[in-house]
Design a protein around this motif. Structure first.
Motif, PDB file in Angstrom:
ATOM      1  N   VAL A 158       0.859  -1.179   0.000  1.00 47.93           N
ATOM      2  CA  VAL A 158       0.000   0.000   0.000  1.00 47.93           C
ATOM      3  C   VAL A 158       0.897   1.231   0.000  1.00 47.93           C
ATOM      4  O   VAL A 158       1.677   1.432   0.929  1.00 47.93           O
ATOM      5  CB  VAL A 158      -0.919   0.025   1.234  1.00 47.93           C
ATOM      6  N   ALA A 159       0.788   2.044  -1.042  1.00 54.25           N
ATOM      7  CA  ALA A 159       1.595   3.257  -1.140  1.00 54.25           C
ATOM      8  C   ALA A 159       0.702   4.480  -0.986  1.00 54.25           C
ATOM      9  O   ALA A 159      -0.240   4.664  -1.756  1.00 54.25           O
ATOM     10  CB  ALA A 159       2.327   3.295  -2.478  1.00 54.25           C
ATOM     11  N   GLU A 160       1.003   5.294   0.014  1.00 56.24           N
ATOM     12  CA  GLU A 160       0.286   6.559   0.145  1.00 56.24           C
ATOM     13  C   GLU A 160       1.211   7.666  -0.337  1.00 56.24           C
ATOM     14  O   GLU A 160       2.420   7.630  -0.095  1.00 56.24           O
ATOM     15  CB  GLU A 160      -0.177   6.786   1.576  1.00 56.24           C
ATOM     16  N   VAL A 161       0.641   8.629  -1.067  1.00 56.08           N
ATOM     17  CA  VAL A 161       1.472   9.617  -1.753  1.00 56.08           C
ATOM     18  C   VAL A 161       0.939  11.033  -1.543  1.00 56.08           C
ATOM     19  O   VAL A 161      -0.234  11.238  -1.224  1.00 56.08           O
ATOM     20  CB  VAL A 161       1.554   9.310  -3.265  1.00 56.08           C
ATOM     21  N   GLU A 162       1.821  11.990  -1.749  1.00 54.83           N
ATOM     22  CA  GLU A 162       1.431  13.392  -1.638  1.00 54.83           C
ATOM     23  C   GLU A 162       0.831  13.915  -2.942  1.00 54.83           C
ATOM     24  O   GLU A 162      -0.024  14.792  -2.927  1.00 54.83           O
ATOM     25  CB  GLU A 162       2.646  14.236  -1.258  1.00 54.83           C
ATOM     26  N   GLU A 163       1.290  13.363  -4.061  1.00 55.09           N
ATOM     27  CA  GLU A 163       0.886  13.917  -5.352  1.00 55.09           C
ATOM     28  C   GLU A 163       0.664  12.805  -6.375  1.00 55.09           C
ATOM     29  O   GLU A 163       1.489  11.911  -6.517  1.00 55.09           O
ATOM     30  CB  GLU A 163       1.965  14.872  -5.859  1.00 55.09           C
ATOM     31  N   MET A 164      -0.462  12.869  -7.089  1.00 58.59           N
ATOM     32  CA  MET A 164      -0.748  11.941  -8.184  1.00 58.59           C
ATOM     33  C   MET A 164      -0.499  12.647  -9.513  1.00 58.59           C
ATOM     34  O   MET A 164      -0.893  13.802  -9.699  1.00 58.59           O
ATOM     35  CB  MET A 164      -2.200  11.472  -8.127  1.00 58.59           C
ATOM     36  N   VAL A 165       0.150  11.940 -10.443  1.00 59.66           N
ATOM     37  CA  VAL A 165       0.422  12.502 -11.765  1.00 59.66           C
ATOM     38  C   VAL A 165      -0.019  11.505 -12.829  1.00 59.66           C
ATOM     39  O   VAL A 165      -0.270  10.319 -12.548  1.00 59.66           O
ATOM     40  CB  VAL A 165       1.920  12.828 -11.937  1.00 59.66           C
ATOM     41  N   ASP A 166      -0.114  11.971 -14.061  1.00 58.78           N
ATOM     42  CA  ASP A 166      -0.537  11.116 -15.169  1.00 58.78           C
ATOM     43  C   ASP A 166       0.565  10.132 -15.548  1.00 58.78           C
ATOM     44  O   ASP A 166       1.765  10.431 -15.425  1.00 58.78           O
ATOM     45  CB  ASP A 166      -0.888  11.958 -16.395  1.00 58.78           C
ATOM     46  N   ILE A 167       0.145   8.954 -16.032  1.00 59.76           N
ATOM     47  CA  ILE A 167       1.108   7.989 -16.559  1.00 59.76           C
ATOM     48  C   ILE A 167       1.859   8.634 -17.720  1.00 59.76           C
ATOM     49  O   ILE A 167       1.271   9.270 -18.591  1.00 59.76           O
ATOM     50  CB  ILE A 167       0.402   6.702 -17.025  1.00 59.76           C
TER      51      ILE A 167
END
Length: 229
Positions: A186-195
């Motif tokens: 399980v990875a929690e992240v600060e920022e999501m970006v496009d593939i």
């Protein structure tokens, strides 16, 4: 199937009492705060937790200690947590104190499918009790077994929807090796970006190791605040 989840609890629907959790982080740097809070809320017990340390009182993994959800702790440093000390001295908590480099290699080996390895670290000390040793070129080495977890919980700076991760500077610490050694990561992240927006040359962890991605919020607390004039 998308790896992105909007409810962190969805990632832990199969977490049960007695399982092993690998937790990234070093002190309070790069810790998976949202995952820890979700596990605390679930009230699962008798957990084995593998992490460099166990947070501080009421912060990070210290929350699971306070709830008495951890039965066994495998770690390298435990000096910042009074509840940890209390539970250990009272016999409530089993502790496997492990040299930091050995712990990192145990996790790396687990992720690489290597069952065990030899290291000179710990030879002739309490760490070596009950373990196999072998001599290579006149020097004694200690066999250490790899570590694999039922769940790995990690924290990253950026992720795309496939789960490719970029960590922020020293917050990288134990996160990549934990992620690789977990059966469910399980990875929690600060920022999501496009593939496609992440430069492949700068991706720290390939998304093949990640099962769930959660965009969280973070407090980023400091273990000890020391100031001077």
């Amino acid at each position: 199937m998308s790896k992105i989840i909007t409810d962190i609890n969805e990632a832990f629907k199969d977490l049960k009492d007695g399982m092993t959790i690998l937790a990234g982080g070093f002190g309070l740097c790069g810790i998976p705060e949202n995952s820890i809070d979700a596990i605390a809320h679930l009230k699962v017990k008798n957990l084995t937790v593998v992490s460099n340390n166990c947070g501080i009182d009421d912060v990070g993994l210290g929350k699971l200690l306070k709830n008495k959800q951890i039965k066994k702790m495998i770690s390298s440093y435990v000096g910042e947590n009074k509840e940890f000390e209390r539970q250990f001295l009272s016999g409530e908590l089993e502790v496997v104190l492990t040299p930091q480099g050995t712990l990192a290699e145990q996790l790396r080996a687990g992720g690489a499918g290597i069952p065990a390895f030899y290291t000179p670290t710990g030879v002739g000390t309490l760490v070596a009790e009950g373990k196999e040793t072998k001599v290579f070129e006149g020097k004694e080495y200690l066999m250490e077994r790899a570590i694999v977890g039922d769940f790995a919980i990690v924290k990253a700076k950026k992720a795309d929807s496939f789960g490719n991760l970029i960590f922020h500077e020293t917050a990288m610490n134990f996160n990549p090796v934990c992620a690789k050694a977990g059966k469910i990561t399980v990875a929690e992240v600060e920022e999501m970006v496009d593939i496609g927006s992440l430069d492949p040359n700068f991706i720290h962890l390939c998304g093949i190791y990640v099962d769930y991605i959660y965009k969280g919020s973070f407090t980023k607390q400091i273990e000890k605040i020391v100031t001077r004039d």
